[in-house]
Motif scaffolding. Structure first.
Motif, PDB file in Angstrom:
ATOM      1  N   GLY A 230     -23.842 -21.473 -35.542  1.00 24.52           N
ATOM      2  CA  GLY A 230     -23.596 -22.598 -36.437  1.00 24.52           C
ATOM      3  C   GLY A 230     -22.184 -23.143 -36.401  1.00 24.52           C
ATOM      4  N   LEU A 231     -21.357 -22.637 -35.501  1.00 25.51           N
ATOM      5  CA  LEU A 231     -19.969 -23.076 -35.397  1.00 25.51           C
ATOM      6  C   LEU A 231     -19.725 -23.717 -34.030  1.00 25.51           C
ATOM      7  N   GLU A 232     -18.679 -24.529 -33.951  1.00 22.32           N
ATOM      8  CA  GLU A 232     -18.327 -25.176 -32.687  1.00 22.32           C
ATOM      9  C   GLU A 232     -17.194 -24.416 -32.016  1.00 22.32           C
ATOM     10  N   PHE A 233     -17.327 -24.220 -30.701  1.00 25.42           N
ATOM     11  CA  PHE A 233     -16.324 -23.495 -29.937  1.00 25.42           C
ATOM     12  C   PHE A 233     -15.929 -24.279 -28.699  1.00 25.42           C
TER      13      PHE A 233
ATOM     14  N   GLU B 135      -8.566 -21.858 -35.032  1.00 25.02           N
ATOM     15  CA  GLU B 135      -8.016 -23.008 -35.761  1.00 25.02           C
ATOM     16  C   GLU B 135      -9.085 -24.059 -36.029  1.00 25.02           C
ATOM     17  N   ILE B 136      -9.915 -24.328 -35.034  1.00 24.01           N
ATOM     18  CA  ILE B 136     -11.014 -25.297 -35.202  1.00 24.01           C
ATOM     19  C   ILE B 136     -11.923 -24.886 -36.353  1.00 24.01           C
ATOM     20  N   ASN B 137     -12.192 -23.583 -36.443  1.00 30.15           N
ATOM     21  CA  ASN B 137     -13.128 -23.088 -37.456  1.00 30.15           C
ATOM     22  C   ASN B 137     -12.444 -22.578 -38.722  1.00 30.15           C
ATOM     23  N   GLU B 138     -11.140 -22.782 -38.796  1.00 34.59           N
ATOM     24  CA  GLU B 138     -10.361 -22.516 -40.013  1.00 34.59           C
ATOM     25  C   GLU B 138     -10.515 -21.079 -40.518  1.00 34.59           C
ATOM     26  N   VAL B 139     -10.313 -20.148 -39.571  1.00 31.26           N
ATOM     27  CA  VAL B 139     -10.307 -18.733 -39.949  1.00 31.26           C
ATOM     28  C   VAL B 139      -9.069 -18.068 -39.371  1.00 31.26           C
ATOM     29  N   LYS B 140      -8.697 -16.944 -39.959  1.00 34.00           N
ATOM     30  CA  LYS B 140      -7.565 -16.181 -39.463  1.00 34.00           C
ATOM     31  C   LYS B 140      -8.082 -14.969 -38.691  1.00 34.00           C
ATOM     32  N   VAL B 141      -7.716 -14.897 -37.440  1.00 31.54           N
ATOM     33  CA  VAL B 141      -8.003 -13.737 -36.600  1.00 31.54           C
ATOM     34  C   VAL B 141      -6.695 -13.355 -35.920  1.00 31.54           C
ATOM     35  N   THR B 142      -6.390 -12.066 -35.905  1.00 31.94           N
ATOM     36  CA  THR B 142      -5.199 -11.587 -35.208  1.00 31.94           C
ATOM     37  C   THR B 142      -5.576 -11.267 -33.766  1.00 31.94           C
ATOM     38  N   PHE B 143      -5.066 -12.045 -32.831  1.00 33.80           N
ATOM     39  CA  PHE B 143      -5.394 -11.867 -31.417  1.00 33.80           C
ATOM     40  C   PHE B 143      -4.328 -11.020 -30.733  1.00 33.80           C
ATOM     41  N   ILE B 144      -4.772 -10.089 -29.887  1.00 34.84           N
ATOM     42  CA  ILE B 144      -3.892  -9.114 -29.243  1.00 34.84           C
ATOM     43  C   ILE B 144      -4.161  -9.106 -27.743  1.00 34.84           C
TER      44      ILE B 144
END
Length: 285
Positions: A82-85, A161-170
């Motif tokens: 349901g989200l755009e990527f 950013e597009i989906n307005e969530v915070k994820v910590t990428f490593i």
């Protein structure tokens, strides 16, 4: 040219490569993206036409589709849970089977999530589809994601950013990782699992255009990523923490044995909508 006339030509020219239903689905995906028109719009307005500029764009796309470049790469985007990527040649195109894995995690943990903050790690995140979908649907969770490819991580960051969530990428090579350095409630991974001997089963559009780094493993060490991730999970999962995998459909028995040998509990092997053994869940005691 009338759009409906071009539609027939478009499907006909792709008929030697794709079946009619797939070619038609491409046409309507592109129509919505390029002209903001849906199938119903064309049905209600059958006299709609393409301009000369439109035809140039469409003919270019058609020629690239004939080369079996995935339509998602041509559009630069796809939809998942349901989200755009955003997608490009640096990341795999998310699959429906992976949506099932994400849904399994969400449904199992929604009730838990309401009572405590979950800490989740996605290993081999690619486009970020798993991590971002979990962050969106388990909003109290802290989500982390690892990938060996810096270009993939850049795409994943854009998608967060597009989906307005915070994820910590490593940025990390999981095969060279000794310790994950913190404790997680959930570790999930859809790592490379296609053996070289299975390449003949892979469609040309995947084999020629999607990143092999994210797809293939050696025939004689097909579970290399699963073994490493499971060993790390033994050390870095919280009590009763959960380990989820998307797996090679031909290696379900071997995956269960691997998890048993590493003393995981409540091991579940689940089939996807096509009846293939495609995912596992296990926990640490």
């Amino acid at each position: 040219m009338q759009i409906k006339t071009y539609r027939a030509q478009f499907i006909r020219e792709l008929s030697s490569i794709y079946d009619e239903g797939e070619a038609e689905s491409f046409f309507y995906l592109i129509l919505e993206e390029k002209k903001q028109l849906r199938r119903i719009d064309l049905a209600l307005q059958p006299d709609l036409v393409f301009s000369e500029a439109d035809l140039q764009v469409w003919n270019s796309i058609l020629e690239q589709l004939k080369l079996e470049i995935p339509v998602q790469y041509l559009l630069g985007k796809t939809h998942f849970y349901g989200l755009e990527f955003e997608v490009n040649e640096n990341v795999l195109i998310p699959r429906p089977e992976t949506e099932e894995l994400v849904d399994w995690i969400i449904q199992e943990n929604l009730k838990i999530e309401k009572f405590k903050d979950l800490k989740i790690l996605d290993i081999g995140t690619g486009s970020g589809c798993i991590a971002i979908s979990l962050a969106k649907n388990l909003p109290n969770a802290q989500v982390f994601a690892i990938d060996v490819s810096e270009k993939a991580l850049a795409t994943a960051q854009k998608n967060a950013e597009i989906n307005e969530v915070k994820v910590t990428f490593i940025h990390k090579n999981i095969l060279e990782t000794v310790d994950l350095e913190q404790e997680f409630d959930i570790i999930v991974s859809n790592p490379p699992y296609v053996r070289n001997l299975e390449k003949q089963e892979i469609k040309k559009n995947v084999l020629d255009h999607e990143p092999h780094l994210a797809l293939f493993v050696e025939d004689d060490n097909a579970l290399i990523f699963y073994r490493k991730i499971a060993e790390l999970a033994r050390k870095n999962l919280s009590p009763n923490g959960q380990l989820y995998f998307e797996i090679n459909q031909y290696l379900g028995k071997e995956m269960v044995e691997l998890l048993e040998n590493l003393n995981f509990a409540t091991i579940e092997l689940r089939k996807d909508i096509y009846g293939n053994e495609r995912m596992t869940r296990s926990s640490v005691q």
